[in-house]
Design an enzyme around this catalytic site. Structure first.
Site, short mmCIF file in Angstrom:
data_model
loop_
_atom_site.label_atom_id
_atom_site.label_comp_id
_atom_site.label_asym_id
_atom_site.label_seq_id
_atom_site.Cartn_x
_atom_site.Cartn_y
_atom_site.Cartn_z
N GLY A 53 0.87 -1.30 -0.01
CA GLY A 53 -0.10 0.03 -0.19
C GLY A 53 0.77 1.30 0.08
O GLY A 53 2.17 1.24 0.22
N ASP B 198 -3.73 8.08 11.29
CA ASP B 198 -4.87 8.14 10.68
C ASP B 198 -6.05 8.06 11.76
O ASP B 198 -5.61 7.99 12.86
CB ASP B 198 -5.00 6.99 9.75
CG ASP B 198 -5.82 7.34 8.62
OD1 ASP B 198 -6.18 8.42 8.35
OD2 ASP B 198 -5.98 6.60 7.62
N HIS C 10 -5.15 10.91 7.28
CA HIS C 10 -5.16 10.42 5.78
C HIS C 10 -6.65 10.72 5.15
O HIS C 10 -6.66 10.55 4.17
CB HIS C 10 -4.94 8.98 5.60
CG HIS C 10 -3.43 8.67 5.80
ND1 HIS C 10 -2.60 8.53 4.84
CD2 HIS C 10 -2.78 8.54 7.06
CE1 HIS C 10 -1.27 8.39 5.35
NE2 HIS C 10 -1.30 8.48 6.93
N ARG D 109 -11.55 1.18 -3.74
CA ARG D 109 -11.93 0.48 -2.90
C ARG D 109 -13.53 0.41 -2.82
O ARG D 109 -14.09 1.75 -3.28
CB ARG D 109 -11.54 0.69 -1.47
CG ARG D 109 -10.35 0.08 -0.88
CD ARG D 109 -9.71 0.63 0.54
NE ARG D 109 -10.10 1.86 0.76
CZ ARG D 109 -11.34 2.40 1.31
NH1 ARG D 109 -12.21 1.58 1.68
NH2 ARG D 109 -11.31 3.83 1.76
N ARG E 56 -14.10 -3.62 3.88
CA ARG E 56 -15.01 -3.48 5.35
C ARG E 56 -16.22 -4.26 4.97
O ARG E 56 -17.21 -3.59 5.32
CB ARG E 56 -15.24 -2.24 5.38
CG ARG E 56 -13.94 -1.41 5.63
CD ARG E 56 -14.14 0.13 5.80
NE ARG E 56 -12.71 0.84 5.59
CZ ARG E 56 -12.68 1.96 5.44
NH1 ARG E 56 -13.54 2.80 5.45
NH2 ARG E 56 -11.46 2.58 5.16
N ASP F 86 -12.82 12.51 -0.78
CA ASP F 86 -11.85 11.43 -0.70
C ASP F 86 -10.66 12.54 -0.10
O ASP F 86 -10.45 13.55 -0.77
CB ASP F 86 -11.33 11.07 -2.25
CG ASP F 86 -10.72 9.74 -2.16
OD1 ASP F 86 -9.99 9.16 -1.20
OD2 ASP F 86 -10.45 9.14 -3.31
N VAL G 217 -5.05 6.99 -6.73
CA VAL G 217 -5.23 6.26 -8.07
C VAL G 217 -4.98 7.32 -8.95
O VAL G 217 -4.53 7.18 -9.91
CB VAL G 217 -6.70 5.52 -8.08
CG1 VAL G 217 -6.92 5.08 -9.08
CG2 VAL G 217 -6.58 4.65 -6.97
N ASP H 253 1.18 39.90 30.41
CA ASP H 253 0.80 38.82 29.33
C ASP H 253 0.64 39.20 28.14
O ASP H 253 0.87 38.59 27.03
CB ASP H 253 -0.57 38.32 29.80
CG ASP H 253 -1.77 39.12 29.38
OD1 ASP H 253 -1.53 40.21 29.83
OD2 ASP H 253 -2.66 38.57 28.61
C1 GDG Z 1 -7.11 6.47 2.16
C2 GDG Z 1 -7.97 7.74 1.70
C3 GDG Z 1 -5.81 8.91 0.68
C4 GDG Z 1 -6.27 -0.32 -5.26
N1 GDG Z 1 -6.93 -1.39 -5.69
C5 GDG Z 1 -5.66 -2.19 -5.81
C6 GDG Z 1 -4.65 -1.59 -5.30
N2 GDG Z 1 -4.91 -0.25 -5.09
C7 GDG Z 1 -3.91 0.83 -4.36
C8 GDG Z 1 -4.08 1.89 -5.21
C9 GDG Z 1 -3.47 3.03 -4.21
C10 GDG Z 1 -4.41 2.56 -2.98
O1 GDG Z 1 -4.67 1.16 -3.47
C11 GDG Z 1 -5.73 3.14 -2.93
O2 GDG Z 1 -5.45 4.63 -2.43
P1 GDG Z 1 -6.35 5.89 -2.40
O3 GDG Z 1 -5.58 6.89 -1.98
O4 GDG Z 1 -7.00 5.82 -4.01
O5 GDG Z 1 -7.60 5.40 -1.59
P2 GDG Z 1 -7.60 4.78 -0.02
O6 GDG Z 1 -7.53 3.34 0.04
O7 GDG Z 1 -9.23 5.06 0.52
O8 GDG Z 1 -6.84 5.46 1.08
C12 GDG Z 1 -7.29 8.51 0.51
C13 GDG Z 1 -5.21 7.79 1.41
O9 GDG Z 1 -5.58 7.16 2.38
C14 GDG Z 1 -3.52 7.94 1.55
O10 GDG Z 1 -3.52 8.86 2.45
O11 GDG Z 1 -5.40 9.27 -0.61
O12 GDG Z 1 -7.96 9.73 0.33
O13 GDG Z 1 -9.05 7.49 1.68
O14 GDG Z 1 -2.11 3.21 -3.97
O15 GDG Z 1 -3.00 1.66 -6.30
N3 GDG Z 1 -3.39 -2.02 -5.34
C15 GDG Z 1 -3.09 -3.39 -5.68
N4 GDG Z 1 -4.36 -4.15 -6.16
C16 GDG Z 1 -5.57 -3.61 -6.24
O16 GDG Z 1 -6.66 -4.12 -6.74
N5 GDG Z 1 -2.05 -3.93 -5.85
#
Ligand code: GDG
Length: 734
Positions: free
Chosen positions: A30, A143, A167, A284, A322, A383, A388, A688
């Site tokens: 991640g 977080d 986050h 997700r 979840r 978000d 992504v 003060d």
């Molecule tokens: C939280 C906050 C904030 C997704 N599907 C697969 C996969 N991924 C990876 C992506 C990306 C990560 O997961 C998702 O990150 P996001 O930032 O888009 O979203 P959240 O999971 O909701 O993250 C968000 C983040 O924290 C960081 O602070 O940006 O706003 O909600 O890296 O590439 N990776 C693999 N297979 C998948 O099917 N290998």
């Protein structure tokens, strides 16, 4: 021994699973895990987090395997019982904080039992941290699942430096205030020395909640607590740019045999429908991501622009998440139905508009999707950041591709060159899809070039190192404060000096020094303690001077019969012991008639504020106003007054929730110095606010100067509050 950094997050950066009583561990990939790699692996550090298993799933043999495997990766695993997990994680974290912070108030549940569970697990995390914490270590907590952890650590180890990064969004005050446990959550977060958010908006919302709910003083990005300062800043999280760029470059080098099954299918599709384009959607499966509105907007696009039928395909990857929380199960059903309905409605023999995957994919497949799709459509309803979006652009090594991104994603702030849309406006999304489809390559390249440059510059390593740098700086801040906290030894030393001196004088400010502030300044009055202290000081032959910004009538009412020296309006009026009031300066007041209407206009526009008209000055008080608006208007007024004052030899003083304009040359420094009419061998000054700084600067060097509170000062020492002032003065009288 070298100091270490303890990283704390809900989950460890490890995938731990048990098969046939054997533990399998692999590093997780991640964003956070990658981002913290430089801090974690390259530095001396320990990562503490939940193993992903419940205590019920673990027996002693498995436990020791987990501990060993975690240790090899410099990690320490926390196990949670099923009940803890349900209350803390699926409950309070994901049914209260997550929906509320993403503005889904209708999904937000307020449940006392889950809150207790959240508190308990936060304590469990804190205990583990404390067990492993040594002096000089730094803690970085991540977080929304762990908002209380910084507070617990700080309480137990006040000297440890703590950072916290959120986050997800921090919602506006109007939303946050609905939480029954809002004070505790804020207090928990304020245990940190540095709080980081993705965007300035979240930072602003947080500061606003702190000042409205806890009524703490906030200045720019600093919060003044009783005994320390907390810094707040935005650090937009980036991605491991090189990793995605490299993976894309390698992807293009692959021979037909090396290609994945998914890639072969994607290629086939493009071959059979020449001129068609693929639209990518990855998230997700979460209601915040706006997947349902994305599909509906896509439907609207096909209806509004039917010429694109068979020319586009939406490739949708929804990663299970979840699934124990009911809203996620409902969402899953909704998406299944929507996809079914739209495919049913538009499909032809050779074309299905939506390809839907409900699973997670290996990294290589993710790269297949990123590189094969000409358009990425990301429409979160809220978000924190959205990585992504950033990853998609990073993989477009030939600079082609169009990103359509919701303005509700934190990432939109940094990706202006994308097509930014409102996720609720289907018509706008349909138009953006058409624009993306038809966008000339040269325009795509120019947009992506700019975004890529930015993503490269502010990558994930930069993000973590900037945060750590700012966190380190908070240590220096405290140390480099000029004033030293007045400790017992120094208090005793000053008292001895007083006792040994022949001629002693004490300058005491009134509001914020001898008494606390109140919303209504007229209601403030000295208590019995203050009078007793003054009497006893007089009995010890001290000359006591009350030196204040208040008018002479006020000082007369409370101290007129006390046979001490009074200085009113910052030095304009003087009442020597047993004498009448006299003006000390020959000052003009003709400027007042032109400044009065200016201040009145600020009173009219800022509810809760009022103008105080003193003999030779005008003051605008804003303590009772909305703190944010009050602060803003104070800045504005102070600038306006400074402009106007330059022609009149006036000065503008920014006091504690008051702005005062008066003749230059009248200040507490000058007034106090004038009282040194004999050879004093003990001089003491305490106050003060900003106006007291004149005393600290202008009184002779041997003066003991003491600031009340933590603001920057020229005083030599500081004490925390009025209670400390009284303790100190009482010590003088013993
Ligand atoms: C939280 C906050 C904030 C997704 N599907 C697969 C996969 N991924 C990876 C992506 C990306 C990560 O997961 C998702 O990150 P996001 O930032 O888009 O979203 P959240 O999971 O909701 O993250 C968000 C983040 O924290 C960081 O602070 O940006 O706003 O909600 O890296 O590439 N990776 C693999 N297979 C998948 O099917 N290998």
């Amino acid at each position: 021994m070298k100091n270490k950094t303890i990283i704390v997050s809900n989950r460890l950066p490890l995938q731990i699973s048990v098969e046939n009583n054997d533990v399998k561990v692999s590093p997780s990939v991640g964003g956070l895990a990658t981002g913290m790699k430089s801090v974690h692996q390259e530095g001396d550090s320990l990562w503490i987090g939940w193993s992903g298993l419940t205590e019920e799933e673990v027996n002693p043999k498995i436990q020791s395997q987990i501990d060993q495997a975690a240790k090899n990766e410099k990690c320490l695993a926390i196990n949670l019982t099923e009940k803890e997990l349900n209350d803390y994680y699926y409950g309070f974290s994901n049914r209260t904080i997550w929906p509320l912070f993403h503005y889904f108030m209708e999904y937000t549940k307020f449940d006392e039992q889950e809150w207790m569970g959240y508190k308990k697990v936060n304590e469990k995390f804190a205990e583990k941290i404390l067990e492993n914490l040594e002096d000089g270590d730094t803690v970085w907590v991540h977080d929304y699942q762990l908002l209380l952890v910084p507070g617990i650590i700080k309480k137990n180890k006040p000297k440890v430096t703590i950072g916290f990064f959120l986050h997800i969004p921090f919602p506006s005050y109007e939303v946050f205030r609905t939480l029954p446990w809002r004070e505790s959550l804020l207090q928990g977060m304020l245990g940190a020395d540095l709080l980081g958010f993705h965007t300035y908006d979240y930072e602003r919302h947080f500061l606003s909640s702190v000042s409205r709910i806890l009524r703490y003083e906030t200045q720019f990005n600093e919060i003044t607590l009783k005994n320390r300062l907390v810094k707040v800043d935005s650090f937009p999280m980036g991605i491991d740019y090189e990793k995605f760029e490299q993976a894309a470059l390698e992807h293009y080098e692959k021979t037909q045999e090396q290609k994945s099954e998914l890639q072969v299918r994607l290629d086939q599709h493009l071959e059979t429908t020449p001129g068609s384009k693929m639209i990518l959607s990855i998230d997700r499966l979460d209601y915040t991501k706006g997947i349902a509105n994305r599909i509906r907007a896509f439907e609207h696009f096909l209806e509004k622009y039917p010429e694109f039928k068979e020319k586009v395909r939406l490739i949708m990857l929804a990663v299970p998440s979840r699934s124990n929380v009911p809203q996620y199960q409902k969402l899953k059903r909704e998406i299944d139905e929507l996809v079914g309905r739209i495919n049913g409605k538009f499909s032809t023999v050779s074309w299905t508009p939506i390809w839907y995957f409900f699973r997670s994919m290996p990294f290589d497949n993710l790269i297949d999707l990123y590189t094969s799709c000409d358009i990425a459509l990301l429409t979160p309803r809220r978000d924190g950041m959205n990585l992504v979006a950033k990853e998609y652009v990073a993989t477009r090594t030939d600079l082609s591709g169009v990103l359509i991104l919701s303005e509700m994603a934190g990432a939109a702030h940094e990706m202006n060159e994308a097509l930014i849309i409102n996720p609720n406006n289907y018509d706008q999304i349909a138009d953006a899809l058409k624009q993306a489809y038809e966008m000339p390559l040269i325009e795509q390249k120019s947009r992506n070039r700019t975004i890529q440059k930015r993503l490269k510059r502010y990558g994930i390593k930069k993000w973590s190192s900037e945060f750590i740098k700012a966190l380190e700086a908070t240590k220096v801040n405290h140390i480099s404060k000029k004033a030293k906290q007045l400790d017992e030894r120094t208090k005793t030393y000053i008292t001895e000096q007083l006792n040994n001196a022949t001629n002693k004088i004490l300058f005491l400010d009134f509001d914020g020094t001898l008494v606390n502030f109140q919303d209504d300044p007229e209601k403030v009055a000295p208590d019995q303690d203050v009078y007793e202290i003054i009497e006893k000081l007089k009995n010890k032959n001290c000359d006591v001077v009350i030196i204040s910004g208040r008018d002479k009538e006020f000082l007369n009412t409370h101290f007129g019969d006390k046979n001490i020296t009074l200085i009113a309006e910052h030095g304009l009026w003087l009442k020597k012991k047993n004498e009448d009031w006299e003006t000390t300066e020959n000052v003009k007041k003709n400027w007042m008639s032109s400044i009065r209407p200016v201040i009145e206009s600020f009173v009219d526009r800022t509810p809760g504020t009022f103008m105080e008209e003193k003999n030779y000055s005008l003051a605008w008080h804003y303590r009772k106003s909305d703190p944010e608006l009050g602060g803003q208007r104070a800045n504005e007024l102070s600038n306006v007054l400074k402009d106007l004052s330059s022609n009149h030899d006036l000065s503008v003083l920014n006091g504690n929730k008051v702005i005062e304009i008066k003749n230059s040359g009248v200040n507490k420094g000058r007034a106090a110095t004038k009282q040194l009419t004999k050879k004093y061998d003990f001089i003491f000054a305490i106050g003060d606010d900003w106006t007291d700084e004149y005393m600290f600067r202008e009184l002779p060097d041997e003066t003991f100067t003491v600031k009340v509170g933590l603001q920057k000062t020229d005083a030599e020492y500081y004490v925390e509050d009025t209670a400390e002032v009284k303790k100190l003065l009482k010590k003088f009288t013993e």
